[in-house]
Enzyme design. Sequence first.
Site, short mmCIF file in Angstrom:
data_model
loop_
_atom_site.label_atom_id
_atom_site.label_comp_id
_atom_site.label_asym_id
_atom_site.label_seq_id
_atom_site.Cartn_x
_atom_site.Cartn_y
_atom_site.Cartn_z
N CYS A 17 43.57 21.59 40.37
CA CYS A 17 42.46 21.40 39.44
C CYS A 17 42.74 21.98 38.06
O CYS A 17 41.97 21.77 37.14
CB CYS A 17 41.18 22.01 40.00
SG CYS A 17 40.90 21.54 41.70
N HIS A 25 33.68 16.55 37.93
CA HIS A 25 34.96 17.25 38.07
C HIS A 25 36.07 16.29 38.52
O HIS A 25 36.49 16.30 39.67
CB HIS A 25 34.78 18.40 39.07
CG HIS A 25 35.99 19.26 39.27
ND1 HIS A 25 36.96 19.43 38.31
CD2 HIS A 25 36.39 20.02 40.34
CE1 HIS A 25 37.90 20.25 38.79
NE2 HIS A 25 37.59 20.61 40.01
#
Lengths: 387, 133
Positions: free
Chosen positions: A85, A334
Site C-alpha cells: 500500500c 484506497h
Amino acid sequence: MREVAVIGVGLTKFGEQWDISFREMLLEAGIRAIEDAGIDGKQLDALYVGNMSAGQFVKQEHIASLIADNAGLTPIAATRVEAACASGGLAFRQAVIAVASGHHDFVVAAGIEKMTDLLTAGVTGALATAADQEWEVYQGATFPALYALMARRHMHEFGTTEEQLAMVAVKNHSNACLNPYAQYHTKITVEQVLKSPPVAKPLKLLDCSPITDGAACVILAPAEKARRFTDTPILVAGTGQASDTISLHSRQTLTGLMATVEAARAAYKMAGMGPKDVDLAEVHDCFTIAEIMAIEDLGFCKKGKGGQLTEEGETALGGKIPINTSGGLKGKGHPVGATGIAQVVEIVTQLRGEAGKRQVDGAEIGLAHNVGGSGGTAVVHVLRRMD
Amino acid sequence: MGVPRFWREIPSRYNLIGVKCGNCNKILFPPRFICPHCRRTGKLEPYKLKPKGKVLSYTVIHVAAQGFERMVPYILGIIELEDGPRIMAQITDCDEKEINIGDEVEIIFRKMGEEGKEGVIYYGFKARKIPKS
Ligand SMILES: [Zn+2]
C-alpha cells in the site's frame, strides 16, 4: 542535491470504475496532471508508477511500459515501484530523488490500482500477500486482523475506546463529502460504526477502508524551473522512508509503527521542521486505529493520546491539525498503489488554496504519510509553499 | 488460496525449534538465517523453545482469511513466549469472553486448514489457555 517542486496534479474519480479499463484510468489522471502543469509530454524525462499488484488484480504485469506506451511517451524511462500500500508514496520518493540528483528534470510520479474486477474474497487474498505468508497468513491472519491486534493493545495500554476509533471514520466520511473525487459522499454516525458488522474485533466494517479503483498523478520539476509552469509550485521540503519487520509479531511494539517514526524523523530533519510546523496532514488510515497511531507516531500528540485528540475535534477541519481533509483512505477510497500519490495531490491542492469547501485556511506546510502492509514500509513527505 | 507444499514441510511449525545466536544469546523465532542484531558475526544454532507464553493481544476474526472460512469466528493472538520471541497463533478451545491480555497459554499442535474439498490437511501451532491453578 537540487530542490524539487510539484508543478502539476491529477486524479481520477475514486470508486468502482467498471466502465473504464486499467490503462484508461492512468491516462485520465496523467492527462489532468500534464494539463495542470502546462507541460508538453515531449519534455518529460522519466515515469515512476506505484502499483501493488496489477498481476493479481487485473492479470497484467510490466505496467510501466504499458503506461508509457499508452500515453505515447515511449522511449521515456518507465519504472514500476512496489511496496504494497506504500507503492505510490515510494514512487513519488523515487521521482523526487531522480530530480534532486540532477539526473532527470521533468518526472512523472503516478499510482494506480484497479481492485473491483475481483470479488471481495479475491481482493482480501491479494492484499494478504503483503503480510508474511509463512508466519501470519498461514495462521489465518487478514489485514483487518493485524490492525485489530494493534487496536486491542492500544486500547489496553492507553485506554483508547471503540468510540474514539469510530470518530476517525465519522470525520473522514464527513471530509469526503466535500471532495468531488471521493468514493463516499455519505455522512455516518458513531453509532452506525459501532453497530456495523464485526470484521476482526474490535474492528468493524466501518473501521475499514473500502476496495477502490483509482489513479493519481503528479509532475515534478527542479524548483528553479518550476515557475515557468505555475505560479504556485509546491516544494518537496523533506522526504523520509523506513522499513521494519514484515511480521507484526516480530516488532518491539504493537501500539505504533517504528517505520513511521523513522521516516518522519528523516523527513522533518531534511525539511528543517518539526510536527508543530505542519498545518495539515494526509495519513494512512487504512483502518481507524491506523490514523490514531499515525498522528502519535508523526508527533502531533504524545503516544497514547491520539484517541483523545480525535475526540476533542482537533483533527477535524477547523481543528489544530486537520487530518485527512480529502476523506483519507476511509472516505476517499484506497486504491492501494494510487493512495500515496493521491495524498500528495491533496496536500498540493490545499497548499495552493484550491481545496474549496474543505480548504484549510492559510495552509503553508503539509505532510503526507503512506504505509505498506502492517508497517513494514513507511514513507513521509513534507511539502510547503514556495513563496 | 492453496498453501505451497514447502510451507507444510517447515519443521519449526511442528516442533517450535527456533535459533539461538552464539554472539548475543538472543533466541529467535521464527528461525532466521542471520541474527538481526549481530548479522554475520553471530553463529545461529537450533534452539527448542518452551511451549509456554502470555497473550499480548488478540482479535476475533469474523471475515476469514482464504481457506479459513469454515472456522469463523476464530481467535488470533500474538503470544510472547517465555523464551522471549513473539509468535502469531490462533487461540483455541475457548470462548472469546474468556480471553484477556496477559493470560498464560501453552502452545499445542493442531490442524490448521484444508486445501479444497479433497485437499491435503495441514498442521501448525495454536495456543490454548492454561487454567489458573
Ligand atoms: Zn546476535
